[in-house]
Design a protein around this motif. Structure first.
Motif, short mmCIF file in Angstrom:
data_model
loop_
_atom_site.label_atom_id
_atom_site.label_comp_id
_atom_site.label_asym_id
_atom_site.label_seq_id
_atom_site.Cartn_x
_atom_site.Cartn_y
_atom_site.Cartn_z
N ASP A 193 -1.09 3.66 -6.38
CA ASP A 193 -1.47 4.73 -7.40
C ASP A 193 -0.66 4.23 -8.90
N PRO A 238 0.97 -1.03 0.09
CA PRO A 238 0.10 -0.09 0.07
C PRO A 238 0.65 1.22 0.00
N GLY A 239 0.21 2.10 -0.75
CA GLY A 239 1.35 3.40 -0.87
C GLY A 239 2.05 3.61 -2.11
N SER A 279 -11.37 0.07 -5.61
CA SER A 279 -10.37 1.22 -5.09
C SER A 279 -9.20 0.25 -4.83
N SER A 280 -8.17 1.00 -4.79
CA SER A 280 -6.62 0.48 -4.93
C SER A 280 -5.93 1.44 -3.79
N ASP A 281 -4.85 0.76 -3.22
CA ASP A 281 -3.87 1.51 -2.48
C ASP A 281 -2.82 1.78 -3.02
#
Length: 236
Positions: free
Chosen positions: A111, A82-83, A107-109
């Motif tokens: 980018d 994530p991130g 939705s996704s963590d």
């Protein structure tokens, strides 16, 4: 082809397989040399390609080049910490549009940003921790392969990894079927790749469960550090 502005997209698995296969076959018939594959990458090949990137437990920056129909893209989007940031470069506009259509409200963590254009036109703002490349190097001119590998080296962090693959048996096949000029070009590409490997620690994994079987190479830890890149916003 000129590159477009990056488009942030979430990537999803839902309903993608039949459309992916049709798109892959259509584009493969349209331009087989550019697609550079006779079948989409198998799950085993995708796992080997993305293994180094998804092994990290901290957020990382990843560049994927030659994403095609997005099998490795989804694996990265689902597997990165994530991130993380995933930049996806695809020169085929129909493949790039397909990657954008994979957005279905997931939705996704991570980018994820898609750029339609050539990797040579990319201007990254920061170095990458990992690069995953599916470009068909054996179909390129040696000078282009050398130029792209040089960009990969400059864009990677000193501890970064490059993962790419090639099909097994292509050298033997080309010796048997290609024209003398084409065989010379292929041998020159192999020399460029081997020269690059000699400057870094390289490992390889054969993936038999793919059509055709493939060898995934992981290149890391340069023996000779490249010249530093003046990244935007850096103080060095």
């Amino acid at each position: 082809m000129t590159s477009s502005s990056p488009t942030r997209v979430p990537v999803t698995h839902r309903g993608a397989a039949p459309a992916e296969l049709r798109l892959f076959l259509r584009e493969g018939l349209r331009d087989p040399a550019a697609v550079g594959a006779v079948a989409p990458s198998s799950p085993a090949l995708v796992r080997a390609l993305v293994a180094a990137a998804v092994a990290s437990t901290r957020p990382v920056r990843v560049l994927e080049v030659g994403a095609g129909t997005g099998r490795a893209t989804r694996a990265l989007a689902d597997g990165l910490a994530p991130g993380s940031r995933l930049d996806v470069v695809e020169s085929n506009p129909r493949f790039a549009e397909h990657l954008r259509r994979l957005a279905s409200g997931r939705s996704s963590d991570v980018d994820v940003r898609v750029v339609c254009g050539r990797v040579e036109d990319l201007r990254p703002a920061e170095p990458y921790d990992h690069i995953v490349s599916a470009l068909p190097f054996t179909n390129f001119d040696p000078a282009d392969v050398e130029r792209i590998l040089g960009l990969y080296t400059r864009w990677l962090r000193p501890t970064g990894t490059l993962s790419y693959f090639a099909y097994r048996g292509t050298a033997t096949l080309r010796r048997a079927t290609a024209s003398p000029a084409e065989a010379r070009r292929h041998r020159a590409v192999q020399r460029v790749l081997e020269a690059h490997h000699r400057t870094r620690r390289t490992s390889s994994t054969t993936v038999w469960r793919n059509l055709p079987p493939a060898v995934v190479r992981r290149v890391e830890e340069p023996a000779v550090m490249p010249s530093p890149v003046a990244w935007p916003g850096s103080t060095s």
